[in-house]
Design a protein around this motif. Structure first.
Motif, PDB file in Angstrom:
ATOM      1  N   MET A 173       0.848  -1.188   0.000  1.00 27.20           N
ATOM      2  CA  MET A 173       0.000   0.000   0.000  1.00 27.20           C
ATOM      3  C   MET A 173       0.885   1.241   0.000  1.00 27.20           C
ATOM      4  N   ASN A 174       0.782   2.026  -1.030  1.00 21.33           N
ATOM      5  CA  ASN A 174       1.546   3.263  -1.158  1.00 21.33           C
ATOM      6  C   ASN A 174       0.598   4.461  -1.200  1.00 21.33           C
ATOM      7  N   SER A 175       1.160   5.630  -0.989  1.00 21.15           N
ATOM      8  CA  SER A 175       0.382   6.874  -1.042  1.00 21.15           C
ATOM      9  C   SER A 175      -0.890   6.752  -0.204  1.00 21.15           C
ATOM     10  N   LEU A 176      -0.717   6.283   1.009  1.00 18.95           N
ATOM     11  CA  LEU A 176      -1.878   6.028   1.865  1.00 18.95           C
ATOM     12  C   LEU A 176      -2.596   7.313   2.233  1.00 18.95           C
ATOM     13  N   LYS A 177      -3.914   7.180   2.341  1.00 20.27           N
ATOM     14  CA  LYS A 177      -4.791   8.303   2.671  1.00 20.27           C
ATOM     15  C   LYS A 177      -5.554   7.988   3.957  1.00 20.27           C
ATOM     16  N   PRO A 178      -6.024   9.014   4.648  1.00 19.88           N
ATOM     17  CA  PRO A 178      -6.811   8.747   5.865  1.00 19.88           C
ATOM     18  C   PRO A 178      -8.007   7.825   5.599  1.00 19.88           C
ATOM     19  N   GLU A 179      -8.584   7.909   4.422  1.00 20.24           N
ATOM     20  CA  GLU A 179      -9.733   7.062   4.115  1.00 20.24           C
ATOM     21  C   GLU A 179      -9.369   5.601   3.871  1.00 20.24           C
ATOM     22  N   ASP A 180      -8.082   5.291   3.879  1.00 17.57           N
ATOM     23  CA  ASP A 180      -7.650   3.891   3.809  1.00 17.57           C
ATOM     24  C   ASP A 180      -7.653   3.234   5.187  1.00 17.57           C
ATOM     25  N   THR A 181      -7.904   4.004   6.223  1.00 19.95           N
ATOM     26  CA  THR A 181      -7.962   3.465   7.577  1.00 19.95           C
ATOM     27  C   THR A 181      -9.054   2.407   7.678  1.00 19.95           C
ATOM     28  N   ALA A 182      -8.670   1.214   8.107  1.00 16.38           N
ATOM     29  CA  ALA A 182      -9.600   0.086   8.159  1.00 16.38           C
ATOM     30  C   ALA A 182      -8.886  -1.126   8.746  1.00 16.38           C
ATOM     31  N   VAL A 183      -9.664  -2.137   9.035  1.00 15.56           N
ATOM     32  CA  VAL A 183      -9.101  -3.459   9.297  1.00 15.56           C
ATOM     33  C   VAL A 183      -9.033  -4.183   7.957  1.00 15.56           C
ATOM     34  N   TYR A 184      -7.869  -4.722   7.661  1.00 17.32           N
ATOM     35  CA  TYR A 184      -7.637  -5.400   6.391  1.00 17.32           C
ATOM     36  C   TYR A 184      -7.615  -6.909   6.608  1.00 17.32           C
ATOM     37  N   TYR A 185      -8.326  -7.602   5.722  1.00 21.68           N
ATOM     38  CA  TYR A 185      -8.471  -9.055   5.826  1.00 21.68           C
ATOM     39  C   TYR A 185      -8.034  -9.713   4.519  1.00 21.68           C
ATOM     40  N   CYS A 186      -7.380 -10.851   4.638  1.00 21.84           N
ATOM     41  CA  CYS A 186      -7.226 -11.680   3.455  1.00 21.84           C
ATOM     42  C   CYS A 186      -8.284 -12.775   3.498  1.00 21.84           C
ATOM     43  N   SER A 187      -8.576 -13.312   2.329  1.00 21.09           N
ATOM     44  CA  SER A 187      -9.695 -14.239   2.213  1.00 21.09           C
ATOM     45  C   SER A 187      -9.484 -15.190   1.052  1.00 21.09           C
ATOM     46  N   ALA A 188     -10.073 -16.370   1.193  1.00 21.68           N
ATOM     47  CA  ALA A 188     -10.063 -17.356   0.118  1.00 21.68           C
ATOM     48  C   ALA A 188     -11.342 -18.178   0.205  1.00 21.68           C
ATOM     49  N   ILE A 189     -11.803 -18.616  -0.956  1.00 22.75           N
ATOM     50  CA  ILE A 189     -12.934 -19.535  -1.002  1.00 22.75           C
ATOM     51  C   ILE A 189     -12.385 -20.932  -1.246  1.00 22.75           C
TER      52      ILE A 189
END
Length: 115
Positions: free
Chosen positions: A82-98
């Motif tokens: 993640m580059n050029s991060l913005k305040p609106e990128d604030t979140a919990v990030y999850y990886c996922s697979a089916i």
């Protein structure tokens, strides 16, 4: 299926972070992997997807050109740069697979973009 994310933290606007997700319990190299995020008070949203070989990716419009998904099948790991991060990128990030028709999630890693 187990997915374990790491690499989150506090970063200033304009900064960078690399998230990792280590997978186990399934044949990692055979599966598409996804990154999602969920901001406070908002629904979980797709950030991007990488094919099983890593040869193709797609991204949400909100992160296109700033985020890059990659994977190392020898390490059973998928990354989110993640580059050029913005305040609106604030979140919990999850990886996922089916896997076996069931979507699995990691526990998430918090990313906070703030000065």
């Amino acid at each position: 299926v187990q997915l374990v994310e790491s690499g989150g933290g506090l970063v200033q606007p304009g900064g960078s972070l690399r998230l990792s997700c280590v997978a186990s319990g399934f044949t990692f190299s055979s599966y598409v992997m996804s990154w999602y995020r969920q901001a406070p008070g908002k629904e979980r949203e797709l950030v991007g997807v990488v094919t099983n070989t890593g040869g193709s990716t797609i991204y949400a419009d909100s992160v296109k050109g700033r985020f890059t998904i990659s994977r190392d099948n020898a390490k059973n790991t998928v990354y989110l740069q993640m580059n050029s991060l913005k305040p609106e990128d604030t979140a919990v990030y999850y990886c996922s697979a089916i896997v076996s028709r069931k979507r699995s999630w990691g526990q998430g890693t918090q990313v906070t973009v703030s000065s």
